[in-house]
Design an enzyme around this catalytic site. Sequence first.
Site, short mmCIF file in Angstrom:
data_model
loop_
_atom_site.label_atom_id
_atom_site.label_comp_id
_atom_site.label_asym_id
_atom_site.label_seq_id
_atom_site.Cartn_x
_atom_site.Cartn_y
_atom_site.Cartn_z
N ASP A 14 0.86 -1.17 0.00
CA ASP A 14 0.00 0.00 0.00
C ASP A 14 0.91 1.24 0.00
O ASP A 14 2.08 1.16 0.39
CB ASP A 14 -0.88 -0.05 1.25
CG ASP A 14 -1.69 1.21 1.41
OD1 ASP A 14 -2.37 1.60 0.45
OD2 ASP A 14 -1.64 1.81 2.51
N ASP A 16 -0.11 5.06 0.90
CA ASP A 16 -0.30 6.08 1.94
C ASP A 16 -0.45 5.42 3.31
O ASP A 16 -1.31 4.57 3.52
CB ASP A 16 -1.55 6.92 1.64
CG ASP A 16 -1.49 7.55 0.25
OD1 ASP A 16 -0.39 7.57 -0.35
OD2 ASP A 16 -2.53 8.01 -0.24
N ASN A 57 -5.48 2.50 -3.51
CA ASN A 57 -6.84 2.98 -3.75
C ASN A 57 -6.80 4.50 -3.77
O ASN A 57 -6.35 5.12 -2.80
CB ASN A 57 -7.78 2.56 -2.61
CG ASN A 57 -8.27 1.13 -2.73
OD1 ASN A 57 -8.01 0.45 -3.72
ND2 ASN A 57 -8.99 0.67 -1.70
#
Length: 198
Positions: A14, A16, A57
């Site tokens: 991921d 952030d 995302n």
Amino acid sequence: MGRESIKAPAVFLDRDGTIIFDRNYLSSPKRVKLYSFSAQSINRLRTAGFKIIIVTNQSGISKGMFTEEDLIKVNEKLLSLLKAEGAKIDFIYYCPHSDFDNCCCRKPRPGMALRGVKDFDIDLKKSYAVGDSVRDYLFGFNMGGKGILVLTGHGRKQQSTITYEKIKPFAVCKTLKQASDFIIKDIVKTTVFIKSVF
Ligand SMILES: [Zn+2]
């Protein structure tokens, strides 16, 4: 002697709150800041034989908070900061949708991992996903690999919601540094186990 194609394992990271400090809907390259351990952790995983793929995302695009061009600039800044510390990423996939778009790429759905299989011939069973959200470890589970929750970014808050989830993380690690140590130990264990079966 036949040449078998050996599929590579990957670590899906991921962005952030995992590699860089979480800024709510990050849209400016100026606000990209690496955690102190990120480059080194990525390098250790790469040396251990993993492809390193970022999966992120970015519903801010769907919500009109920033554009895809903004996102690409942020990603380029991230890559240049990592490069300055000698760390390389194989690819960055992003999902520009929100929950309302019902796409197949927004984590925890495994769409971005399946893209990775097509593009990089990845062995998902030997792969890991690492992130600071329940979505991230569920993504690891849904792709058929292992999902690890880190406690940076939103991690601590997210950890308190795990109780309500049917599927638990394969491991919970303080930061990406501990997660990379864990993965390297775990892959050795898994390999030994496979050898002992034969
Ligand atoms: Zn999507």
